[in-house]
Structure formats: structure tokens, C-alpha cells
Scaffold this motif. Structure first.
Motif, PDB file in Angstrom:
ATOM      1  N   GLY A 283     -19.223   8.071 -14.325  1.00  0.00           N
ATOM      2  CA  GLY A 283     -18.592   9.167 -13.802  1.00  0.00           C
ATOM      3  C   GLY A 283     -19.201   9.903 -12.951  1.00  0.00           C
ATOM      4  O   GLY A 283     -18.498  10.624 -12.067  1.00  0.00           O
ATOM      5  N   GLN A 284     -20.359  10.101 -12.952  1.00  0.00           N
ATOM      6  CA  GLN A 284     -21.203  10.973 -12.056  1.00  0.00           C
ATOM      7  C   GLN A 284     -21.364  10.468 -10.895  1.00  0.00           C
ATOM      8  O   GLN A 284     -22.086  11.076  -9.750  1.00  0.00           O
ATOM      9  N   LYS A 285     -21.181   8.962 -10.736  1.00  0.00           N
ATOM     10  CA  LYS A 285     -21.411   8.588  -9.325  1.00  0.00           C
ATOM     11  C   LYS A 285     -20.133   8.043  -8.870  1.00  0.00           C
ATOM     12  O   LYS A 285     -20.066   7.774  -7.690  1.00  0.00           O
ATOM     13  N   SER A 286     -19.032   8.458  -9.339  1.00  0.00           N
ATOM     14  CA  SER A 286     -17.725   8.200  -8.821  1.00  0.00           C
ATOM     15  C   SER A 286     -17.272   9.088  -7.635  1.00  0.00           C
ATOM     16  O   SER A 286     -17.458  10.266  -7.760  1.00  0.00           O
ATOM     17  N   ARG A 287     -16.890   8.515  -6.614  1.00  0.00           N
ATOM     18  CA  ARG A 287     -16.370   9.346  -5.455  1.00  0.00           C
ATOM     19  C   ARG A 287     -15.180  10.139  -5.645  1.00  0.00           C
ATOM     20  O   ARG A 287     -14.901  11.019  -4.929  1.00  0.00           O
ATOM     21  N   PHE A 288     -14.549   9.922  -6.703  1.00  0.00           N
ATOM     22  CA  PHE A 288     -13.253  10.544  -6.910  1.00  0.00           C
ATOM     23  C   PHE A 288     -13.440  11.939  -7.685  1.00  0.00           C
ATOM     24  O   PHE A 288     -12.816  12.756  -8.178  1.00  0.00           O
ATOM     25  N   SER A 289     -14.868  11.850  -8.353  1.00  0.00           N
ATOM     26  CA  SER A 289     -15.253  13.201  -9.290  1.00  0.00           C
ATOM     27  C   SER A 289     -15.254  14.549  -8.477  1.00  0.00           C
ATOM     28  O   SER A 289     -15.699  14.545  -7.635  1.00  0.00           O
ATOM     29  N   THR A 290     -14.473  15.339  -9.122  1.00  0.00           N
ATOM     30  CA  THR A 290     -14.465  16.748  -8.501  1.00  0.00           C
ATOM     31  C   THR A 290     -15.586  17.695  -8.906  1.00  0.00           C
ATOM     32  O   THR A 290     -15.631  19.045  -8.585  1.00  0.00           O
ATOM     33  N   ILE A 291     -16.349  17.139  -9.990  1.00  0.00           N
ATOM     34  CA  ILE A 291     -17.442  17.946 -10.844  1.00  0.00           C
ATOM     35  C   ILE A 291     -18.713  18.107  -9.943  1.00  0.00           C
ATOM     36  O   ILE A 291     -19.133  16.824  -9.656  1.00  0.00           O
ATOM     37  N   ASP A 292     -19.177  19.107  -9.914  1.00  0.00           N
ATOM     38  CA  ASP A 292     -20.676  19.148  -9.304  1.00  0.00           C
ATOM     39  C   ASP A 292     -21.671  19.143 -10.317  1.00  0.00           C
ATOM     40  O   ASP A 292     -21.805  20.084 -11.077  1.00  0.00           O
ATOM     41  N   TRP A 293     -22.107  17.792 -10.610  1.00  0.00           N
ATOM     42  CA  TRP A 293     -23.049  17.702 -11.778  1.00  0.00           C
ATOM     43  C   TRP A 293     -24.383  18.587 -11.805  1.00  0.00           C
ATOM     44  O   TRP A 293     -24.748  18.815 -10.513  1.00  0.00           O
ATOM     45  N   PRO A 294     -24.881  19.051 -12.784  1.00  0.00           N
ATOM     46  CA  PRO A 294     -24.650  18.623 -14.337  1.00  0.00           C
ATOM     47  C   PRO A 294     -23.388  19.518 -14.799  1.00  0.00           C
ATOM     48  O   PRO A 294     -23.258  20.722 -14.349  1.00  0.00           O
ATOM     49  N   TYR A 295     -22.972  19.179 -15.942  1.00  0.00           N
ATOM     50  CA  TYR A 295     -21.896  20.085 -16.456  1.00  0.00           C
ATOM     51  C   TYR A 295     -22.651  21.019 -17.239  1.00  0.00           C
ATOM     52  O   TYR A 295     -23.577  20.982 -17.871  1.00  0.00           O
ATOM     53  N   VAL A 296     -22.138  22.355 -17.050  1.00  0.00           N
ATOM     54  CA  VAL A 296     -22.600  23.514 -17.598  1.00  0.00           C
ATOM     55  C   VAL A 296     -21.751  24.258 -18.530  1.00  0.00           C
ATOM     56  O   VAL A 296     -20.572  24.568 -18.016  1.00  0.00           O
ATOM     57  N   GLU A 297     -21.961  24.716 -19.569  1.00  0.00           N
ATOM     58  CA  GLU A 297     -21.215  25.631 -20.415  1.00  0.00           C
ATOM     59  C   GLU A 297     -22.375  26.902 -21.097  1.00  0.00           C
ATOM     60  O   GLU A 297     -23.269  26.945 -21.046  1.00  0.00           O
ATOM     61  N   GLY A 298     -21.519  27.949 -21.476  1.00  0.00           N
ATOM     62  CA  GLY A 298     -22.253  28.887 -21.974  1.00  0.00           C
ATOM     63  C   GLY A 298     -21.435  29.725 -23.162  1.00  0.00           C
ATOM     64  O   GLY A 298     -20.257  29.626 -23.301  1.00  0.00           O
ATOM     65  N   LEU A 299     -22.326  30.504 -23.855  1.00  0.00           N
ATOM     66  CA  LEU A 299     -21.710  31.795 -24.880  1.00  0.00           C
ATOM     67  C   LEU A 299     -22.286  32.778 -24.715  1.00  0.00           C
ATOM     68  O   LEU A 299     -23.546  32.976 -24.048  1.00  0.00           O
ATOM     69  N   ARG A 300     -21.534  33.698 -25.153  1.00  0.00           N
ATOM     70  CA  ARG A 300     -22.305  35.316 -25.305  1.00  0.00           C
ATOM     71  C   ARG A 300     -23.177  35.128 -26.409  1.00  0.00           C
ATOM     72  O   ARG A 300     -22.949  34.219 -27.485  1.00  0.00           O
TER      73      ARG A 300
END
Length: 327
Positions: free
Chosen positions: A186-203
Motif C-alpha cells: 500500500g505504501q507504493k500504491s499510486r492511489f494512496s493519499t497518505i504521506d508515509w510514514p503513518y504517525v500517531e500521538g498521545l498526550r
């Protein structure tokens, strides 16, 4: 490690015996111990051998005051393993189970940096060393309004962070997923709208809450690749996209991380992402959810609970906050 039945396993996908045994030995050394009764029968590891129960310990099956367990019916293993959002492997719910076998998870390392006293690049085994693994039976509520009940195995994040010695400047914890297009299609799909890497966070106070778990297994076995192997976050009172998978970096910061979905669609996916049936998604209601397993004729529709049923445990974290503004 992808769970498959023997007839479905091409020879090219079979994990070598040495890697399989090394991972198994690590889990045993780390103290993964669950009741054999909790394991579904008839499941096979990726090398075709039956998945073995590990040494038994007691586990409380009923909902505890702490929220660590629920007596709700657990979602069958096959549904947990086959129905996932993991866009690194594709956008269809079945894509992770179809393609995640390509991911190499051993060896695995996690970079730790930022406001910590013990930064470094840790082998996963070293990062978890000295912290007992625990079983937690949590509800999982997706922002798309489907849900599961999953018996996770992992370590409380607050114990891991204490080992890393956060400084007084640490206000947030940022997590980053692996980028490996050669194995994550999925990271090399030309249809992906995500700017890899995936990032998340918590307080920081969310990260230090006793319910917040770093999972390495489910149903008494190592995490299947499609469920975020070998190391993922589980935050049961938040929508599922907060529980980032296949983590390779943990960074403690003074400032709020710029998380992936918040950047992609800030009007739809906020930083907090607390389960809240009174605040609808712009495109659908959040008042109800579809508990898996379900079908067209049996949707298994239930009411969504505030904070996904963990209000007694976590509401104090958000006292005085406007939960419509900070969604």
C-alpha cells in the motif's frame, strides 16, 4: 506472523523454522502465559504447525473496576485476523490478511528519542525486557462504526515509558509506523493519499494511563502481521485509528505531534479521537456500532458508549475540555 491453514500456504510464504522458534522463545522468555481455554482450536502458524498454548496463568474474565477485562463475548479470532484497516497493505478490509505475510518482523527494532533519559535504537526484546506481559480484554471501536472485543497481550505503556525515563519537558508521545514499500504494497500504491510514514500521538497523561497498552499478541498468540505485528499501540477509549500498528519509533516531545489522519482530514479526524456517540462524524452517525461478526441480515447493531465504555476510568483526563471542539 500471519495465521493460515496449511492448504493456503505457498512455499514462498513459509517462515523459516529458525525465525519461528526464535520469536516463540522470546515470547516465552517474556512471560506470555495465558489459559489454554482462551485459545481457539484448529489454528495453524505460518509454517503449518499448530499454534501451541503457553503455560497457564489465571485471568479474570469479568469486567473489572480497572477496565482491564470485559465479560462481553469476544470476537472470534478469524474475524479479528481477517477484518482490518492497515492501509500500508491496501484499503480493502481483507487486504492486510491477504498481503501482510510479506512483512519481515524478526528482527525488529524501535528507535526512542526526544525528551527521554535513555534514547537509543532498541531491539524489541531489549525494549520489553523486565516488563511482564499482561492480558487485557478490550473493546475496539472503529471510527467507521464497527467494533470488536479483543483479548490482547502486551505491556502497559506507562511501564515502558518509565523504563525510558521521560524528562520534565515530555508532554506528548509520538509513534511512527514502519516504512518498507518492498513489503508493504500500500505504501507504493499510486492511489494512496497518505504521506508515509503513518504517525500517531498521545498526550502524556493518556500515554501514562493504566489502560494504554503496547500489544505484542492477541488470543494468546503473537500478533498476526495484519494486526500490527510485532508491536502496536492499543488505546481502548479512542477510535481504532489511534492504535497505530507496526511501530518502529517512539518520540517524546514538548509539542503536539502532527498525526496522519488529522493532517489528511482535520474536520473528520481530530487529535483526541475519543469515542463519543454525541459527536457524529461529518458523514455518519456515531450513536451506534456494528459488532463483529455480523452480516447484512444480522448487523449486530448496538449503542455506542461514551469513551467506548471506559468513561469511569478516563473521563477525568478531559475534565473541563470541550469534547466537541477537541474531538
Amino acid at each position: 506472523m500471519l495465521i493460515k491453514r496449511t492448504a493456503d500456504i505457498p512455499s514462498s510464504e513459509i517462515t523459516s523454522e529458525s525465525i519461528y522458534l526464535r520469536r516463540r522463545e522470546f515470547m516465552v522468555r517474556s512471560g506470555l502465559a495465558l489459559t489454554a481455554a482462551a485459545l481457539p482450536s484448529g489454528l495453524l502458524a505460518e509454517d503449518g504447525t499448530p499454534l501451541r498454548p503457553l503455560k497457564a496463568v489465571s485471568a479474570t474474565p469479568a469486567m473489572s473496576v480497572s477496565g482491564f477485562y470485559t465479560d462481553e463475548k469476544k470476537t472470534p479470532f478469524d474475524d479479528v485476523a481477517r477484518y482490518n484497516n492497515f492501509y500500508e497493505f491496501g484499503t480493502d478490509k481483507g487486504d492486510p490478511a491477504r498481503y501482510a505475510h510479506a512483512l519481515t518482523t524478526d528482527p525488529w527494532s524501535v528507535q526512542v528519542d526526544g525528551e527521554v533519559g535513555k534514547p537509543g535504537n532498541y531491539a524489541l526484546e531489549d525494549l520489553l525486557k523486565g516488563i511482564d506481559l499482561e492480558e487485557r480484554i478490550y473493546r475496539l471501536r472503529c471510527v467507521e462504526a464497527w467494533s470488536m472485543v479483543v483479548p490482547w497481550v502486551g505491556v502497559p505503556l506507562h511501564k515502558l515509558l518509565a523504563k525510558l525515563e521521560p524528562t520534565s519537558k515530555a508532554k506528548y508521545v509520538e509513534f511512527t509506523t514502519l516504512v518498507r514499500p518492498s513489503e508493504m504494497r500500500g505504501q507504493k500504491s499510486r492511489f494512496s493519499t497518505i504521506d508515509w510514514p503513518y504517525v500517531e500521538g498521545l498526550r502524556m497523561d493518556e500515554a501514562m494511563h493504566p489502560l494504554t497498552l503496547m500489544a505484542v499478541g492477541l488470543y494468546g498468540k503473537e500478533l498476526p502481521n495484519q494486526n500490527g505485528a510485532p508491536f502496536r499501540l492499543v488505546v481502548p477509549w479512542k477510535y481504532g485509528f489511534k492504535s497505530i500498528k507496526s511501530i518502529v519509533k517512539i518520540r517524546l516531545t514538548e509539542t503536539q505531534p502532527k498525526t496522519t489522519w488529522q493532517q489528511l482530514a482535520p474536520s473528520e479526524y481530530g487529535f483526541y479521537a475519543n469515542v463519543n456517540p454525541t459527536v457524529d462524524h461529518p458523514r455518519w452517525s456515531q450513536k451506534y456500532e456494528r459488532r463483529l461478526p455480523n452480516s447484512l441480515f444480522d448487523p449486530n447493531r448496538i449503542k455506542t458508549q461514551m469513551f467506548n465504555g471506559y468513561e469511569a476510568q478516563v473521563a477525568s483526563l478531559y475534565k473541563g475540555m470541550n469534547l466537541r471542539r477537541y474531538y
